[in-house]
Scaffold this active site. Sequence first.
Site, PDB file in Angstrom:
ATOM      1  CB  THR A 169      -3.144 -14.254  -0.327  1.00  0.00           C
ATOM      2  OG1 THR A 169      -3.143 -14.006   1.065  1.00  0.00           O
ATOM      3  CG2 THR A 169      -4.178 -13.381  -1.001  1.00  0.00           C
ATOM      4  N   GLY A 223      -0.139  -8.667   5.264  1.00  0.00           N
ATOM      5  CA  GLY A 223      -1.296  -7.792   5.091  1.00  0.00           C
ATOM      6  C   GLY A 223      -1.178  -6.415   5.700  1.00  0.00           C
TER       7      GLY A 223
END
Length: 319
Positions: A169, A223
């Site tokens: 990310t 996440g």
Amino acid sequence: FGRMKPVIVVHGGAGWIFKEREEGSRAGVVKAALRGYSILKQGGSALDAVEEAVRSMEDDPHFNAGCGSVLNEKGEVEMDAIIMDGKNLDSGAVSAVKCIANPIKLARLVMEKTKHMLLTDHGAHLFAQAMGIPETPGEKLITERSRERWKKNLEPDSNPEEFQKDLGTVGAVAIDSEGNVACATSTGGLSNKLIGRVGDTACIGSGGYADNRSGATSTTGHGESIMKVVLARLILYHMEQGMSPEMAADSALDYMKTRVGGLGGVIVVNSSGEWAARFSTKQMSWATVKDDQLHHGIYAGERHTKSVDEALASESEGF
């Protein structure tokens, strides 16, 4: 004017960065930090700087965002992104978007051109069309590597968790000369995720948060764990209680690890321009520029420093 010394910090994702990808990850975060800093140096806003830094990494296939994003169970790219303005707490995000090169640009448009904060999937697609954002064929965003990994994960004896370690990310936080802070985060999510899975990145307070009163942060890592502890907001809460960026980051990461067994990484800048880049994973590529000095690293405790001029000179030679 010019009360504040501008600072930018970027990350290219926490996890395990495979040896053969290390150089590319380093070069990518350095380039992004230098791009964002040049905007700040010219008196540009923190918002513009973080958007530009993240766009630079979305366009770089070394990272799991934009081009180079991992594939979902069906072999498609679905991306999430968020941007936030610390001045008035305005934010824009998109989730599960396909066929656009720069989800962070779309997130910024959601913030500035709608009354909403988060658009998803088909609706985000219609909005992108209305805003005149060109469509990028899905194949253009898919790298050979992402396809290989997707295939491997489909094998009956595969363990997708093994591959989740190389997450990638991307994110950026900044403070500009006016003292405004901003954050931006963008991702392709988890490899072989269920269709429609949205992780922390698009969720305000989890994937990122920015408030001029305390600072800004962008997160990376597992996440679902990040969402459980609302990691970005938790870090700012710790800073509101008087912790330094580094202590706030470490406390929040430690809590996430002990409470829900989740690993990740964060970048932070506070309202007085102090910064931190911390992670509980094996690695996280990061870079920062402050006082015309560039710092960057990937491993715990690693920190290389050179002047911005030196860095720009070596960058124009192409590393």
